[in-house]
Write a protein that holds these residues in place. Structure first.
Motif, PDB file in Angstrom:
ATOM      1  N   GLU A  77      15.891  15.753  89.982  1.00 25.01           N
ATOM      2  CA  GLU A  77      15.727  14.335  89.613  1.00 25.01           C
ATOM      3  C   GLU A  77      14.590  13.682  90.387  1.00 25.01           C
ATOM      4  O   GLU A  77      13.841  12.865  89.858  1.00 25.01           O
ATOM      5  CB  GLU A  77      17.018  13.549  89.844  1.00 25.01           C
ATOM      6  CG  GLU A  77      18.112  13.924  88.878  1.00 25.01           C
ATOM      7  CD  GLU A  77      19.472  13.773  89.517  1.00 25.01           C
ATOM      8  OE1 GLU A  77      19.966  12.644  89.587  1.00 25.01           O
ATOM      9  OE2 GLU A  77      20.029  14.776  89.982  1.00 25.01           O
ATOM     10  N   CYS A 106      18.370  12.358  78.372  1.00 25.48           N
ATOM     11  CA  CYS A 106      17.833  11.899  79.655  1.00 25.48           C
ATOM     12  C   CYS A 106      16.463  12.520  79.927  1.00 25.48           C
ATOM     13  O   CYS A 106      16.287  13.734  79.838  1.00 25.48           O
ATOM     14  CB  CYS A 106      18.815  12.276  80.760  1.00 25.48           C
ATOM     15  SG  CYS A 106      18.126  12.243  82.415  1.00 25.48           S
ATOM     16  N   TYR A 108      14.777  12.783  82.708  1.00 25.90           N
ATOM     17  CA  TYR A 108      14.721  13.669  83.879  1.00 25.90           C
ATOM     18  C   TYR A 108      15.044  15.093  83.416  1.00 25.90           C
ATOM     19  O   TYR A 108      14.368  16.050  83.761  1.00 25.90           O
ATOM     20  CB  TYR A 108      15.769  13.287  84.939  1.00 25.90           C
ATOM     21  CG  TYR A 108      15.413  12.145  85.857  1.00 25.90           C
ATOM     22  CD1 TYR A 108      14.120  11.644  85.933  1.00 25.90           C
ATOM     23  CD2 TYR A 108      16.389  11.578  86.685  1.00 25.90           C
ATOM     24  CE1 TYR A 108      13.814  10.606  86.802  1.00 25.90           C
ATOM     25  CE2 TYR A 108      16.091  10.550  87.547  1.00 25.90           C
ATOM     26  CZ  TYR A 108      14.805  10.053  87.604  1.00 25.90           C
ATOM     27  OH  TYR A 108      14.520   9.036  88.466  1.00 25.90           O
ATOM     28  N   ILE A 138      27.399  11.466  88.977  1.00 26.72           N
ATOM     29  CA  ILE A 138      26.458  10.500  88.398  1.00 26.72           C
ATOM     30  C   ILE A 138      26.513  10.461  86.878  1.00 26.72           C
ATOM     31  O   ILE A 138      26.288   9.426  86.288  1.00 26.72           O
ATOM     32  CB  ILE A 138      25.015  10.768  88.865  1.00 26.72           C
ATOM     33  CG1 ILE A 138      24.702  12.265  88.776  1.00 26.72           C
ATOM     34  CG2 ILE A 138      24.800  10.278  90.283  1.00 26.72           C
ATOM     35  CD1 ILE A 138      23.260  12.602  89.064  1.00 26.72           C
ATOM     36  N   CYS A 139      26.806  11.575  86.255  1.00 31.77           N
ATOM     37  CA  CYS A 139      26.810  11.567  84.795  1.00 31.77           C
ATOM     38  C   CYS A 139      27.295  12.895  84.239  1.00 31.77           C
ATOM     39  O   CYS A 139      27.454  13.873  84.969  1.00 31.77           O
ATOM     40  CB  CYS A 139      25.396  11.324  84.267  1.00 31.77           C
ATOM     41  SG  CYS A 139      24.250  12.636  84.739  1.00 31.77           S
ATOM     42  N   THR A 141      25.452  14.257  81.904  1.00 31.35           N
ATOM     43  CA  THR A 141      24.192  14.923  81.587  1.00 31.35           C
ATOM     44  C   THR A 141      23.919  16.079  82.528  1.00 31.35           C
ATOM     45  O   THR A 141      23.516  17.162  82.102  1.00 31.35           O
ATOM     46  CB  THR A 141      23.032  13.896  81.651  1.00 31.35           C
ATOM     47  OG1 THR A 141      23.052  13.136  80.451  1.00 31.35           O
ATOM     48  CG2 THR A 141      21.690  14.564  81.795  1.00 31.35           C
ATOM     49  N   VAL A 142      24.154  15.857  83.840  1.00 36.35           N
ATOM     50  CA  VAL A 142      23.813  16.913  84.794  1.00 36.35           C
ATOM     51  C   VAL A 142      24.580  18.198  84.520  1.00 36.35           C
ATOM     52  O   VAL A 142      24.069  19.290  84.750  1.00 36.35           O
ATOM     53  CB  VAL A 142      24.000  16.467  86.267  1.00 36.35           C
ATOM     54  CG1 VAL A 142      22.883  15.514  86.665  1.00 36.35           C
ATOM     55  CG2 VAL A 142      25.365  15.872  86.517  1.00 36.35           C
ATOM     56  N   TRP A 145      22.682  19.870  81.695  1.00 33.21           N
ATOM     57  CA  TRP A 145      21.349  20.211  82.187  1.00 33.21           C
ATOM     58  C   TRP A 145      21.414  21.440  83.098  1.00 33.21           C
ATOM     59  O   TRP A 145      20.634  22.389  82.952  1.00 33.21           O
ATOM     60  CB  TRP A 145      20.822  18.971  82.897  1.00 33.21           C
ATOM     61  CG  TRP A 145      19.573  19.063  83.680  1.00 33.21           C
ATOM     62  CD1 TRP A 145      18.714  20.121  83.778  1.00 33.21           C
ATOM     63  CD2 TRP A 145      19.018  18.014  84.479  1.00 33.21           C
ATOM     64  NE1 TRP A 145      17.668  19.781  84.606  1.00 33.21           N
ATOM     65  CE2 TRP A 145      17.823  18.507  85.050  1.00 33.21           C
ATOM     66  CE3 TRP A 145      19.414  16.705  84.773  1.00 33.21           C
ATOM     67  CZ2 TRP A 145      17.034  17.730  85.895  1.00 33.21           C
ATOM     68  CZ3 TRP A 145      18.631  15.944  85.612  1.00 33.21           C
ATOM     69  CH2 TRP A 145      17.447  16.458  86.163  1.00 33.21           C
ATOM     70  N   ILE A 284      17.729   2.629  87.428  1.00 38.48           N
ATOM     71  CA  ILE A 284      16.657   3.472  87.951  1.00 38.48           C
ATOM     72  C   ILE A 284      15.303   2.802  87.670  1.00 38.48           C
ATOM     73  O   ILE A 284      15.156   2.132  86.644  1.00 38.48           O
ATOM     74  CB  ILE A 284      16.743   4.867  87.277  1.00 38.48           C
ATOM     75  CG1 ILE A 284      18.103   5.486  87.623  1.00 38.48           C
ATOM     76  CG2 ILE A 284      15.600   5.775  87.701  1.00 38.48           C
ATOM     77  CD1 ILE A 284      18.411   6.762  86.889  1.00 38.48           C
ATOM     78  N   LEU A 338      27.819   5.098  90.480  1.00 35.89           N
ATOM     79  CA  LEU A 338      27.877   5.434  89.053  1.00 35.89           C
ATOM     80  C   LEU A 338      29.203   6.039  88.626  1.00 35.89           C
ATOM     81  O   LEU A 338      29.441   6.261  87.443  1.00 35.89           O
ATOM     82  CB  LEU A 338      26.747   6.407  88.684  1.00 35.89           C
ATOM     83  CG  LEU A 338      25.390   5.780  88.410  1.00 35.89           C
ATOM     84  CD1 LEU A 338      24.409   6.828  87.948  1.00 35.89           C
ATOM     85  CD2 LEU A 338      25.505   4.678  87.376  1.00 35.89           C
ATOM     86  N   SER A 368      17.472   6.525  78.966  1.00 33.66           N
ATOM     87  CA  SER A 368      17.771   7.858  79.458  1.00 33.66           C
ATOM     88  C   SER A 368      19.152   7.958  80.074  1.00 33.66           C
ATOM     89  O   SER A 368      19.769   8.997  80.043  1.00 33.66           O
ATOM     90  CB  SER A 368      16.765   8.255  80.538  1.00 33.66           C
ATOM     91  OG  SER A 368      15.742   9.013  79.977  1.00 33.66           O
ATOM     92  N   CYS A 369      19.567   6.891  80.681  1.00 34.75           N
ATOM     93  CA  CYS A 369      20.750   7.005  81.526  1.00 34.75           C
ATOM     94  C   CYS A 369      21.907   6.188  80.974  1.00 34.75           C
ATOM     95  O   CYS A 369      22.043   5.003  81.249  1.00 34.75           O
ATOM     96  CB  CYS A 369      20.409   6.574  82.946  1.00 34.75           C
ATOM     97  SG  CYS A 369      21.755   6.970  84.075  1.00 34.75           S
ATOM     98  N   PRO A 371      25.328   6.438  81.485  1.00 34.40           N
ATOM     99  CA  PRO A 371      26.381   5.910  82.358  1.00 34.40           C
ATOM    100  C   PRO A 371      25.914   4.709  83.190  1.00 34.40           C
ATOM    101  O   PRO A 371      26.718   3.872  83.566  1.00 34.40           O
ATOM    102  CB  PRO A 371      26.717   7.088  83.273  1.00 34.40           C
ATOM    103  CG  PRO A 371      25.554   8.003  83.195  1.00 34.40           C
ATOM    104  CD  PRO A 371      24.975   7.819  81.824  1.00 34.40           C
ATOM    105  N   MET A 398      13.004   5.544  82.215  1.00 34.25           N
ATOM    106  CA  MET A 398      12.533   5.748  83.588  1.00 34.25           C
ATOM    107  C   MET A 398      11.336   6.696  83.706  1.00 34.25           C
ATOM    108  O   MET A 398      10.584   6.614  84.658  1.00 34.25           O
ATOM    109  CB  MET A 398      13.684   6.264  84.443  1.00 34.25           C
ATOM    110  CG  MET A 398      14.185   7.607  83.950  1.00 34.25           C
ATOM    111  SD  MET A 398      15.852   7.926  84.461  1.00 34.25           S
ATOM    112  CE  MET A 398      16.090   9.497  83.642  1.00 34.25           C
TER     113      MET A 398
HETATM  114  S1  SF4 Z   1      21.723  10.648  82.772  1.00 34.25           S
HETATM  115 FE1  SF4 Z   1      21.294   9.158  84.370  1.00 34.25          FE
HETATM  116  S2  SF4 Z   1      22.434   9.800  86.159  1.00 34.25           S
HETATM  117 FE2  SF4 Z   1      22.319  11.539  84.737  1.00 34.25          FE
HETATM  118  S3  SF4 Z   1      20.547  12.723  85.409  1.00 34.25           S
HETATM  119 FE3  SF4 Z   1      19.863  11.342  83.799  1.00 34.25          FE
HETATM  120  S4  SF4 Z   1      19.173   9.513  84.899  1.00 34.25           S
HETATM  121 FE4  SF4 Z   1      20.398  10.703  86.314  1.00 34.25          FE
END
Ligand code: SF4
Ligand code: SF4
Lengths: 426, 373
Positions: A77, A106, A108, A138-139, A141-142, A145, A284, A338, A368-369, A371, A398
């Motif tokens: 990130e 997202c 990132y 945080i989410c 998504t990670v 990913w 962000i 978050l 992108s984010c 949450p 972001m």
């Molecule tokens: S969705 Fe939000 S919290 Fe999750 S990696 Fe992307 S920017 Fe970060």
């Protein structure tokens, strides 16, 4: 020259450069962020050469157990932010889209996923991971990913599952996360093939706690009028608390920074000349546009004195017991900004408004984010009701600035500032 | 088939059905949003679990809470709730799945007063021992929440009965899936879809009774002669709320012989072991059933399952039906497609909104895809 050779020489070059930098830092009083990051990334990129292991970890994940075992933590990130700031986001995102990833994901994640396949971006890609550590505080998504990257790099993935805390923190959650901390330690032992060093972790824990306290103290200086620093400065100085908390370098860096800020406070120096209005930023940063935004607000004599983003890396200090770091880690990592309900987020925002005496709230509705952004409209309403201050919602992204509409946003900022100025007259 | 027509009426107007049920026996209705909702517990508590689908009305109230880049399913559900169309529900439960549902729960709790609101914060990984025991804890907590709200005690006997009913429904549905796969023309895609939807709304005892009869009837239906030239397809994605898609596919010379949908086989898959203590058994099913993309169980388990489904159904191709702005599914799509490509299984990606109508561009794309198979 064959490829392998040239790769080796390149790595060696990077390594030597990092070593030279490190040496030169020894003689200086206070290394700059840039210098520290050069050393950090040089060491990371030459990890193969030095036999160190590299772990990719999510920005909300517990890094201390890695640092204690001399594993180099890498934050995709943070890399994503660099990609965004160097305006390389749109290109890499497009590439991800060509790979089949929807443009609604997202950025990132999108830029990292495509960057890994081409070693592109501002630093020529990240060093290959030996392991992946994904903390979903945080989410969601990670999780996806890191699954993608675990398939791509074919390395072990550890998932630290921190159940979402809509309201409060249950005993079931506490038990579950605490058990996983032990599993995390085991995972590290397995990947490294050696016994865990708990004494070292204790020291790293103390340093991490110290760094977080210092980071909070740095941010707190902006409560003064005029603010010696703004959220835009915080975005810049954030990197170490994300990537290197738990090291002496981070502690030293923030000690210096704090001293500098205190000095500015004592001398009455504000970061925005003739500061008149104070604003709070949510979400962000819009990395490719931080400079433009900061100048735009400054032109209205407005300073973004604080933000919900950079403060997230010290927001759970209250849950940490420095003497029982390992045990308290579970709660501290689970209850981060978050991973809590919208009402509790709103409470945090209101506390910040009071603490930093903000006249208005600027929210980045970040495509992108999810949450971070879903719930903002409710927070906005709660804040307006509780504190009666105006707020502005900017829709952007972001990293990927393909849809950033500068003139429209400029107009909205101007209009918003008019409202704030009118209020002041009343 | 006329037995299905009753269900058709119900799913076209689920709220008047709910009203009827409530008038008749005062049953409480609890809405839910995901196939990980522990329905068995709701059933055991004597309430009716009702799956919510998106809305077909224009979204404007939900706009005040959720941005336009939130999936239309979540926005639609919120729209229906804010406009009072869900007034009939006595409560809502939110199993933890994606980031959007997570925030939907918050927005709901803060803006809609219901006598019951429960977050069932399931683990995100389902394979480790600690996750499994946490999952049982979560179910226990949910059971206590229900008991307190209704001021009752949910006994093991009731739980066992719930397990039995759900197992029976799931095994009949699985049989139907097999029947359809063997002889796709035995039931139209539209009717099959109706049954799936009804399984999530209709009083489960009644549904089971009807389903038993329907399955028996279908089993008696003689298989038709093998139709040549009909292309067999598998649908993959989240929730399918587009009954018209089936007609379009059939008109274009295709037929759906299997799926990998939340509102499809993923919902029915796997039996609960009735020899285990009920909560442990319900948890164990979640840990073993085909995983939803918002949960983790292995790195390629969804892909492996999709390829297997295609093989088992003798399918010629896969249609991905993904909702726009749905992160978990969108993240899985490239690797699923890659796995299919490797097996030389053609696929088509359709990105849809809940309100997307079949016809127009969608129809053309489906037709073209089926033609080239
Ligand atoms: S969705 Fe939000 S919290 Fe999750 S990696 Fe992307 S920017 Fe970060
Ligand atoms: S469709 Fe996707 S984003 Fe929407 S609720 Fe379902 S899993 Fe979440």
């Amino acid at each position: 020259m064959n490829n392998q050779n040239s790769d080796f020489l390149k790595t060696l070059g990077i390594y030597l450069f990092g070593q030279a930098k490190k040496l030169s830092l020894k003689f200086k009083k206070a290394p700059t962020m840039k210098e520290l990051m050069i050393v950090y990334y040089s060491e990371a990129k030459s990890a193969k050469l030095t036999g160190k292991k590299v772990a990719w970890i999510t920005s909300g994940g517990p890094v201390e157990p890695l640092i204690a075992m001399d594993i180099i933590p890498i934050y995709p990130e943070n890399h994503g932010a660099m990609i965004g700031a160097s305006k390389m986001g749109a290109g890499l995102c497009e590439k991800a889209e060509a790979m089949g990833y929807s443009s609604d994901l997202c950025s990132y994640a999108r830029s990292d996923i495509s960057c890994a396949t081409v070693n592109g971006g501002p630093i020529g890609g990240l060093p290959r991971p030996d392991m992946l550590v994904c903390c979903n505080n945080i989410c969601g998504t990670v999780l996806k990913w890191y699954e993608v990257q675990a398939r791509y790099f074919n390395v072990p993935l550890f998932i630290l599952d921190t159940p979402f805390c809509h309201t409060g923190y249950s005993e079931d959650t506490a038990r579950y996360v605490r058990t996983q901390i032990d599993e995390y330690i085991q995972f590290i032992e397995e990947v490294c093939g050696k016994k865990y060093d708990f004494e070292k972790l204790r020291q790293v824990g103390l340093l991490s706690y110290e760094a977080q306290k210092l980071w909070q103290a740095v941010l707190d200086t902006a409560a003064h009028r005029p603010a010696p620093m703004s959220a835009f400065d915080a975005f810049y100085h954030l990197a170490l608390i994300v990537t290197l908390r738990g090291t002496k370098e981070a502690v030293k860096y923030y000690q210096n920074l704090l001293a500098k800020m205190k000095d500015r406070v004592a001398k009455g120096i504000g970061v925005v000349p003739d500061e008149k209005y104070r604003l709070l930023w949510d979400n962000i940063p819009i990395w490719p546009r931080t400079r433009w935004l900061s100048e735009k607000f400054a032109s209205h004599n407005a300073c973004l004195v604080a933000d919900t983003y950079t403060s997230a890396w010290c927001g759970t200090l209250k849950y940490i017991n420095e003497d029982k770091f390992l045990d308290s880690m579970a709660e501290a990592y689970t209850r981060i900004y978050l991973n809590i309900g919208v009402d509790e987020m709103a409470k945090t925002v209101i506390e910040m408004i009071d603490k930093y005496q903000a006249d208005g709230l600027v929210m980045h509705s970040n495509r992108s984010c999810k949450p971070y952004s879903f719930g903002q409209l409710d927070i906005q309403r709660i804040v307006e009701k509780e504190r009666g201050i105006p707020s502005l919602m900017i829709e952007a992204d972001m990293v990927d600035d393909r849809s950033f509409s500068e003139s429209q946003i400029a107009t909205r900022i101007d209009a918003f500032m008019e409202i704030i100025k009118e209020r002041r007259k009343e | 088939m006329d037995k299905i027509s009753e269900f058709r009426t119900i799913i076209e107007n689920p709220y008047s059905y709910l009203q009827k049920i409530k008038d008749e026996n005062g049953k409480k209705a609890i809405g839910y949003v995901c196939s990980y909702a522990p329905e068995e517990l709701i059933y055991a508590a004597g309430a009716l679990p009702v799956r919510l689908f998106g809305s077909d009305s224009i979204i404007h109230r939900a706009d005040l809470h959720l941005q336009s880049y939130c999936c239309s399913l979540v926005r639609g559900i919120l729209e229906d709730a804010l406009s009072g169309r869900l007034e009939l529900l006595d409560g809502m439960i939110f199993p933890h799945t994606c980031d959007s549902i997570q925030r939907l729960s918050d927005v709901w709790r803060l803006n809609l007063v219901k006598s019951f609101h429960a977050d069932v914060v399931l683990p995100v990984k389902l394979t480790t021992p600690s996750a499994k025991s946490y999952l049982v804890d979560v179910l226990k907590k949910f059971k206590t929440d229900l008991e307190q709200w209704l001021n009752i005690k949910i006994t093991d006997a009731e739980l066992n009965r719930a397990v039995k009913t759900y197992n029976a429904i799931r095994s009949l549905m699985t049989r139907l899936y097999r029947l359809r796969c063997e002889n796709p023309h035995i039931i139209s895609g539209h009717d099959f879809h109706t049954l799936i939807r009804a399984a999530m709304i209709v009083e489960r005892d009644h549904f089971l009774e009807e389903l038993t009869a329907i399955t028996a009837d279908l089993e008696k239906t003689a298989p038709e002669k093998k139709l040549t030239g009909v292309k067999r397809l598998v649908l993959s994605g989240g929730i399918c709320n587009h009954p018209d898609v089936y007609d379009t596919i059939e008109n274009a010379g295709g037929v759906v012989t299997g799926d990998d949908l939340c509102t499809g086989s993923r919902y029915f898959e796997g039996a609960i072991d009735d020899r285990m203590p009920p909560l442990e058994a319900i948890a164990a099913r979640y840990a073993t059933r085909v995983v939803c993309p918002a949960k983790h169980s292995g790195l390629t388990s969804r892909g492996d399952n999709l390829v297997r489904t295609v093989r088992e159904c003798g399918a010629d191709g896969v249609i991905f039906m993904l909702l726009k702005f749905c992160d978990p599914h969108a993240f899985d799509y490239p690797y699923l497609k890659e796995m299919l490509d490797r097996e030389k299984i053609p696929s088509l990606l359709l990105e849809m909104e809940e309100q997307t109508q079949a016809g127009g561009q969608l129809q053309t794309r489906l037709e073209t895809f089926i033609q080239i198979l």
